[in-house]
Enzyme design. Structure first.
Site, short mmCIF file in Angstrom:
data_model
loop_
_atom_site.label_atom_id
_atom_site.label_comp_id
_atom_site.label_asym_id
_atom_site.label_seq_id
_atom_site.Cartn_x
_atom_site.Cartn_y
_atom_site.Cartn_z
N ASP A 76 -6.45 0.36 -8.95
CA ASP A 76 -7.62 1.23 -9.13
C ASP A 76 -8.32 1.00 -10.47
O ASP A 76 -9.42 1.49 -10.69
CB ASP A 76 -7.20 2.71 -9.02
N SER A 127 0.84 -1.20 0.00
CA SER A 127 0.00 0.00 0.00
C SER A 127 0.87 1.25 0.00
O SER A 127 1.66 1.48 0.93
CB SER A 127 -0.91 0.00 1.23
C1 S3P Z 1 -3.13 5.64 -3.49
C2 S3P Z 1 -2.77 4.35 -3.24
C3 S3P Z 1 -3.67 3.21 -3.48
C4 S3P Z 1 -4.80 3.56 -4.42
C5 S3P Z 1 -5.44 4.87 -4.05
C6 S3P Z 1 -4.43 5.99 -4.09
C7 S3P Z 1 -2.17 6.71 -3.19
O1 S3P Z 1 -4.21 2.79 -2.26
O2 S3P Z 1 -5.75 2.54 -4.43
O3 S3P Z 1 -6.50 5.17 -4.94
O4 S3P Z 1 -2.36 7.85 -3.66
O5 S3P Z 1 -1.21 6.43 -2.47
P1 S3P Z 1 -3.43 1.81 -1.24
O6 S3P Z 1 -2.28 2.51 -0.72
O7 S3P Z 1 -4.44 1.51 -0.19
O8 S3P Z 1 -3.08 0.62 -2.06
#
Ligand code: S3P
Length: 441
Positions: free
Chosen positions: A328, A181
């Site tokens: 996403d 993440s």
């Molecule tokens: C994001 C990371 C992703 C993504 C989100 C935006 C970011 O989430 O799904 O739309 O800007 O760091 P996760 O970190 O939960 O994977």
């Protein structure tokens, strides 16, 4: 095809479309827009941000930083809101907000901000809308507590609203994240920037690296070895102007709309092509899409064009380390799977259960309503592609990416598709409906 939206509740009405030819530029990248405002606020001077995404989510980040005493001026307004901002960085010396801070629908705002707040000597309450209030914050509360902050939320999974009591004495840690993440990684790196020593985060697969790239551009050193990223405390970002590229996640809707339709031709310009984000393009090429990526600028973030010539797609398997690179885009990839010949299998995507909606069940249910056979797994789904889609009434569940994915599905369906509750689209793509009308006529 036609679209229409009416007031309360808003909806799209979509009909089958013919092949189209288009060249377009999509609005600014959401992930990079959030980071540009936060990192510029942390910097030691004035930063102008060009190409800012004027969406509800990103605006929450602007208001949050303003609530913490940062001056942010709007230098230019686009059709859908501010696109050029001037941020007066304060070298990380923030004020306590005078009340709870609203993060709206934005997980990125809440999680990244928590990293900054963990190292501030005051208390802050962060809250969000109904969807954000159901999303787990234990993934950041765990490591940030190990670093010395106190974070309280609702229940075992620390759901919002959350209260963060930060400390000037934030401690460096090494954290092994159970999830890939970028939000978790970024929150820890941001807190680590204030710690005395080296903070590092390992993740099972590499997640998007916008934080590392932007910090580097602002002369803050991070080091990546394999899936581990480290930062040394005591660094202050150097104020520099920032340019946000177009959002590939927004472009993905039109890329799929063109890729699955023989005779369609599309060129998306000035779009971000960061390899930790462009898994959708690789997956579509594996599905047989006639698609080309042309990188023409590598300054910090790779930026360029995507050219698509429509054709027939075939099903593939998607899983493992490619999931974070297209996380996403799975709703629109699932639509591509339904349009492709054969079976598409998506695995290792448990994370979709805790996005703006439970995207596995939302996609499976909406595809079924459109006549597609879908088998749902805990971590993904199997889609039997190739059947003609039937127009249906589908629910967005207040999730922007579900709304847009099914507007595109409607372009391929017999009869009318109604996508309900589409106000949420403004969280990431103001102007989506106008583009849909213009593209497809
Ligand atoms: C994001 C990371 C992703 C993504 C989100 C935006 C970011 O989430 O799904 O739309 O800007 O760091 P996760 O970190 O939960 O994977």
């Amino acid at each position: 095809m036609s679209t229409s939206s009416s007031s309360a509740p808003s909806q799209y009405k979509v009909r089958a479309a013919s092949p189209f030819t288009a060249e377009l530029v999509v609005p600014g990248d959401k992930s990079i827009s959030h980071r540009s405002v936060m990192f510029a606020s942390l910097s030691n001077g004035i930063c102008d941000i060009d190409g800012f995404l004027p969406s509800a989510d990103c605006w929450c980040t602007v208001e949050a930083m303003r609530a913490m005493g940062v001056q942010i001026d709007v230098l230019e307004e686009g059709e859908f809101g501010p696109t050029k901002l001037r941020v007066h960085g304060n070298s990380g010396r923030f004020e306590a907000a005078s009340g709870p801070v609203n993060c709206g629908n934005s997980g990125t705002t809440m999680r990244l901000l928590s990293g900054i707040l963990a190292a501030q000597p005051f208390e802050t309450e962060l809250y969000g809308d109904e969807s954000l209030s159901r999303r787990p914050m234990d993934r950041i509360a765990g490591p940030l507590s190990q670093m010395g902050a106190v974070i309280e939320g609702r229940g075992d999974r620390c759901m919002p609203p959350i209260r963060i009591t930060g400390t000037k004495d934030i401690q460096p840690i090494h954290y092994d994240s159970p999830v890939a993440s970028a939000q978790v990684k970024s929150a820890i790196l941001l807190a680590g920037m204030f710690a005395n020593g080296k903070t590092s985060v390992s993740e099972p697969y590499l997640s998007r690296d916008h934080t590392e790239r932007m910090l580097k551009y602002l002369l803050v050193k991070t080091v990546r070895e394999g899936n581990t990223v480290s930062i040394w405390g005591g660094q202050t970002p150097e104020s520099r102007d920032l340019k946000v590229p177009g959002d590939l996640s927004s472009a993905a809707f039109w890329i799929v709309a063109a890729a699955a339709r023989p005779k369609s031709q599309l060129r998306v310009r000035e779009v971000g092509l960061n390899p930790t984000r462009s898994g959708i393009l690789k997956a579509l090429i594996r599905m047989g899409a006639r698609l080309k990526e042309i990188v023409d600028d590598e300054n910090g973030e790779p930026v360029g064009s995507v050219e698509v010539n429509g054709g027939e797609l075939h099903g593939i398997e998607i899983g493992g380390d490619e999931i974070p690179k297209l996380i996403d885009e799975i709703p629109i990839l699932a639509v591509a799977g339904a349009l492709a010949k054969g079976t598409t299998i998506i695995r290792d995507a448990h994370e979709l259960r805790v996005k703006e909606s439970d995207r596995i069940s939302a996609v499976a249910e909406n595809l079924r309503r459109m006549g597609v056979t879908v088998q749902e797994f805990a971590d993904g789904m199997e889609i039997t592609g190739g059947a003609k889609l039937k127009g249906a009434t589908v629910e967005s569940l207040g999730d922007h990416r579900i709304a847009m994915a099914f507007a595109v599905a409607g372009l391929y369906a017999e009869g009318e598709t109604i996508v309900k509750d589409v106000d949420c689209v403004s969280t990431s793509y103001p102007g989506f409906e106008q583009e849909l009308k213009q593209l497809i006529g």
